[in-house]
Design a protein around this motif. Structure first.
Motif, PDB file in Angstrom:
ATOM      1  N   PRO A  97     -35.578 -27.467 120.412  1.00  0.00           N
ATOM      2  CA  PRO A  97     -34.153 -27.760 120.622  1.00  0.00           C
ATOM      3  C   PRO A  97     -33.381 -26.467 120.874  1.00  0.00           C
ATOM      4  CG  PRO A  97     -35.012 -28.984 118.740  1.00  0.00           C
ATOM      5  CD  PRO A  97     -36.084 -28.018 119.141  1.00  0.00           C
ATOM      6  N   PRO A  98     -32.452 -26.475 121.834  1.00  0.00           N
ATOM      7  CA  PRO A  98     -31.754 -25.229 122.196  1.00  0.00           C
ATOM      8  C   PRO A  98     -31.068 -24.536 121.029  1.00  0.00           C
ATOM      9  CG  PRO A  98     -31.291 -26.966 123.797  1.00  0.00           C
ATOM     10  CD  PRO A  98     -32.040 -27.611 122.680  1.00  0.00           C
ATOM     11  N   GLN A  99     -30.439 -25.296 120.126  1.00  0.00           N
ATOM     12  CA  GLN A  99     -29.727 -24.657 119.023  1.00  0.00           C
ATOM     13  C   GLN A  99     -30.695 -23.948 118.079  1.00  0.00           C
ATOM     14  OE1 GLN A  99     -29.231 -27.927 119.953  1.00  0.00           O
ATOM     15  NE2 GLN A  99     -27.492 -27.305 121.211  1.00  0.00           N
ATOM     16  N   MET A 100     -31.872 -24.510 117.912  1.00  0.00           N
ATOM     17  CA  MET A 100     -32.856 -23.861 117.051  1.00  0.00           C
ATOM     18  C   MET A 100     -33.370 -22.577 117.693  1.00  0.00           C
ATOM     19  SD  MET A 100     -36.078 -25.672 115.161  1.00  0.00           S
ATOM     20  CE  MET A 100     -34.978 -26.943 114.550  1.00  0.00           C
ATOM     21  N   LEU A 101     -33.556 -22.616 119.006  1.00  0.00           N
ATOM     22  CA  LEU A 101     -33.967 -21.401 119.705  1.00  0.00           C
ATOM     23  C   LEU A 101     -32.921 -20.306 119.556  1.00  0.00           C
ATOM     24  CD1 LEU A 101     -35.520 -22.491 123.140  1.00  0.00           C
ATOM     25  CD2 LEU A 101     -36.691 -21.519 121.178  1.00  0.00           C
ATOM     26  N   ASN A 102     -31.676 -20.647 119.838  1.00  0.00           N
ATOM     27  CA  ASN A 102     -30.628 -19.632 119.901  1.00  0.00           C
ATOM     28  C   ASN A 102     -30.250 -19.078 118.530  1.00  0.00           C
ATOM     29  OD1 ASN A 102     -30.464 -19.936 122.672  1.00  0.00           O
ATOM     30  ND2 ASN A 102     -28.914 -21.536 122.551  1.00  0.00           N
ATOM     31  N   HIS A 103     -30.161 -19.944 117.536  1.00  0.00           N
ATOM     32  CA  HIS A 103     -29.606 -19.526 116.251  1.00  0.00           C
ATOM     33  C   HIS A 103     -30.661 -19.167 115.210  1.00  0.00           C
ATOM     34  CE1 HIS A 103     -25.451 -20.595 117.322  1.00  0.00           C
ATOM     35  NE2 HIS A 103     -25.975 -21.626 117.953  1.00  0.00           N
ATOM     36  N   ILE A 104     -31.878 -19.650 115.360  1.00  0.00           N
ATOM     37  CA  ILE A 104     -32.902 -19.416 114.350  1.00  0.00           C
ATOM     38  C   ILE A 104     -34.079 -18.623 114.906  1.00  0.00           C
ATOM     39  CG2 ILE A 104     -34.522 -20.506 112.754  1.00  0.00           C
ATOM     40  CD1 ILE A 104     -31.651 -20.842 111.928  1.00  0.00           C
ATOM     41  N   LEU A 105     -34.656 -19.084 116.006  1.00  0.00           N
ATOM     42  CA  LEU A 105     -35.888 -18.472 116.502  1.00  0.00           C
ATOM     43  C   LEU A 105     -35.678 -17.072 117.064  1.00  0.00           C
ATOM     44  CD1 LEU A 105     -37.704 -21.500 118.125  1.00  0.00           C
ATOM     45  CD2 LEU A 105     -38.576 -20.068 116.295  1.00  0.00           C
ATOM     46  N   LEU A 106     -34.659 -16.886 117.881  1.00  0.00           N
ATOM     47  CA  LEU A 106     -34.466 -15.577 118.506  1.00  0.00           C
ATOM     48  C   LEU A 106     -34.357 -14.445 117.484  1.00  0.00           C
ATOM     49  CD1 LEU A 106     -32.140 -16.301 121.566  1.00  0.00           C
ATOM     50  CD2 LEU A 106     -34.568 -15.724 121.568  1.00  0.00           C
ATOM     51  N   PRO A 107     -33.596 -14.626 116.398  1.00  0.00           N
ATOM     52  CA  PRO A 107     -33.545 -13.536 115.404  1.00  0.00           C
ATOM     53  C   PRO A 107     -34.881 -13.265 114.713  1.00  0.00           C
ATOM     54  CG  PRO A 107     -31.671 -15.016 115.147  1.00  0.00           C
ATOM     55  CD  PRO A 107     -32.616 -15.682 116.101  1.00  0.00           C
ATOM     56  N   LEU A 211     -25.546 -30.671 121.230  1.00  0.00           N
ATOM     57  CA  LEU A 211     -25.176 -30.316 119.863  1.00  0.00           C
ATOM     58  C   LEU A 211     -24.367 -29.026 119.814  1.00  0.00           C
ATOM     59  CD1 LEU A 211     -25.488 -31.182 116.907  1.00  0.00           C
ATOM     60  CD2 LEU A 211     -27.576 -29.816 116.811  1.00  0.00           C
ATOM     61  N   GLU A 212     -24.667 -28.080 120.704  1.00  0.00           N
ATOM     62  CA  GLU A 212     -23.906 -26.827 120.724  1.00  0.00           C
ATOM     63  C   GLU A 212     -22.444 -27.089 121.058  1.00  0.00           C
ATOM     64  OE1 GLU A 212     -23.261 -22.750 120.286  1.00  0.00           O
ATOM     65  OE2 GLU A 212     -25.112 -23.865 119.888  1.00  0.00           O
ATOM     66  N   THR A 213     -22.183 -28.030 121.965  1.00  0.00           N
ATOM     67  CA  THR A 213     -20.804 -28.390 122.307  1.00  0.00           C
ATOM     68  C   THR A 213     -20.087 -28.964 121.091  1.00  0.00           C
ATOM     69  OG1 THR A 213     -21.380 -28.798 124.621  1.00  0.00           O
ATOM     70  CG2 THR A 213     -19.383 -29.846 123.793  1.00  0.00           C
ATOM     71  N   LEU A 214     -20.742 -29.844 120.350  1.00  0.00           N
ATOM     72  CA  LEU A 214     -20.123 -30.427 119.159  1.00  0.00           C
ATOM     73  C   LEU A 214     -19.886 -29.356 118.095  1.00  0.00           C
ATOM     74  CD1 LEU A 214     -22.252 -33.703 118.937  1.00  0.00           C
ATOM     75  CD2 LEU A 214     -19.967 -33.411 119.924  1.00  0.00           C
ATOM     76  N   LEU A 226     -21.123 -34.073 112.889  1.00  0.00           N
ATOM     77  CA  LEU A 226     -22.362 -34.178 112.118  1.00  0.00           C
ATOM     78  C   LEU A 226     -23.308 -33.093 112.618  1.00  0.00           C
ATOM     79  CD1 LEU A 226     -24.123 -35.674 110.040  1.00  0.00           C
ATOM     80  CD2 LEU A 226     -24.879 -37.171 111.907  1.00  0.00           C
ATOM     81  N   LEU A 227     -23.587 -32.104 111.764  1.00  0.00           N
ATOM     82  CA  LEU A 227     -24.343 -30.929 112.179  1.00  0.00           C
ATOM     83  C   LEU A 227     -25.495 -30.666 111.208  1.00  0.00           C
ATOM     84  CD1 LEU A 227     -21.337 -28.516 112.876  1.00  0.00           C
ATOM     85  CD2 LEU A 227     -22.644 -29.798 114.585  1.00  0.00           C
ATOM     86  N   PRO A 228     -26.580 -30.086 111.707  1.00  0.00           N
ATOM     87  CA  PRO A 228     -27.619 -29.618 110.775  1.00  0.00           C
ATOM     88  C   PRO A 228     -27.070 -28.462 109.949  1.00  0.00           C
ATOM     89  CG  PRO A 228     -28.096 -28.892 113.018  1.00  0.00           C
ATOM     90  CD  PRO A 228     -26.931 -29.825 113.115  1.00  0.00           C
ATOM     91  N   HIS A 229     -27.473 -28.414 108.697  1.00  0.00           N
ATOM     92  CA  HIS A 229     -26.948 -27.364 107.811  1.00  0.00           C
ATOM     93  C   HIS A 229     -27.242 -25.968 108.369  1.00  0.00           C
ATOM     94  CE1 HIS A 229     -25.900 -30.394 104.978  1.00  0.00           C
ATOM     95  NE2 HIS A 229     -27.132 -30.653 104.550  1.00  0.00           N
ATOM     96  N   PHE A 230     -28.429 -25.780 108.958  1.00  0.00           N
ATOM     97  CA  PHE A 230     -28.771 -24.438 109.435  1.00  0.00           C
ATOM     98  C   PHE A 230     -27.813 -23.967 110.514  1.00  0.00           C
ATOM     99  CE2 PHE A 230     -31.176 -26.798 112.721  1.00  0.00           C
ATOM    100  CZ  PHE A 230     -30.876 -26.063 113.858  1.00  0.00           C
TER     101      PHE A 230
END
Length: 284
Positions: A97-107, A211-214, A226-230
């Motif tokens: 999922p794009p949000q997981m890539l951008n906010h979790i995986l890349l770092p 999800l990034e837009t929301l 409604l967002l994932p906590h991470f």
């Protein structure tokens, strides 16, 4: 007969139109028509009926489809086996999922790159699910239990969700809350069903399939999302607004059995198994 002609035949059979098949293969639609026509000439059979609303398999085409699929599976297996022969170098394709890539995986990836400088990472931030059995990715991170028995699935952790917004929504009465929701392209998704039920008759300021837009809309104060906590915890201005929440969703790491022995794929899989659960372990 050329294998590529079979590949074009399968793309057109799956997509149902020249334009969709061409987009799938990243070629011109005339190329798809020419290669399928070439296969029909080689076989001496008409494989498709050219209809105004698309191309439909003839009975002859239907009869040949299982053999074509078997050829495709054999070719993909050959390619995967060849990839296995490479050492800790070469490309690894990861779908997530794009949000997981951008906010979790890349770092998380810099230590991996330092350890394995010859591995080239190809990160596919996709809303749709990459088909590992078709060779579209080597590894995939997916929510919910996979329903593809041919893939190896490793459960990594549980992802929690909550309702988040700016503090102005914390002080507003429940009846005055405005929501940010998922659009109808995601109809049937459990998160959308839960949020629509929870919101009941209260209004939605906007809907999106992204999800990034929301997430960004919630940060702008447009409503409650409604967002994932991470993801929500990446924005300190967002407040967890309610104890009501959908059930946690399991996160799985998927791979095809043919590629799990490839050292470079195994290296990335092991790294994700080790680092990702801790990075995602954020409670509401």
């Amino acid at each position: 007969m050329q294998w590529d002609d079979i590949r074009y035949f399968l793309a057109l059979a799956r997509q149902g139109s020249l334009s969709a098949g061409a987009r799938w293969l990243n070629v011109e639609h005339s190329t798809v028509s020419r290669r399928v026509g070439q296969l029909e000439t080689t076989l001496g059979l008409r494989l498709f009926d050219r209809l105004p609303r698309g191309w439909q398999l003839t009975q002859e085409g239907e009869n040949l489809l299982p053999q074509a699929l078997a050829m495709e599976a054999a070719m993909l297996s050959l390619q995967r086996t060849a990839h296995v022969q490479h050492a800790l170098s070469g490309p690894v394709r990861l779908s997530a999922p794009p949000q997981m890539l951008n906010h979790i995986l890349l770092p998380l990836l810099q230590p991996f790159r330092l350890r394995y400088p010859e591995i080239q990472l190809i990160l596919l931030g996709e809303q749709r699910r990459a088909r590992l059995e078709q060779g579209e990715a080597d590894l995939a991170l997916r929510l919910d239990e996979p329903n593809t028995p041919d893939l190896i699935a490793r459960s990594l952790c549980q992802l929690g969700y909550g309702l988040y917004g700016l503090t102005q929504w914390q002080h507003a009465a429940d009846s005055e809350r405005v929501f940010l929701g998922f659009d109808d392209s995601l109809a049937g998704m459990s998160l959308k069903v839960w949020l629509d039920t929870h919101a009941a008759d209260r209004p939605f300021a906007l809907r999106s399939n992204d999800l990034e837009t929301l997430f960004q809309a919630a940060r702008q104060g447009l409503g409650v999302a409604l967002l994932p906590h991470f993801l929500a915890k990446r924005a300190p201005e967002l407040v967890h607004l309610s104890a009501s929440a959908p059930a946690d969703k399991p996160l799985y790491l998927l791979m095809h059995p043919d590629v799990r022995r490839a050292p470079r794929v195994r290296a990335l899989a092991d790294y994700l198994i080790t680092t990702l659960p801790a990075a995602l372990s954020v409670s509401g």
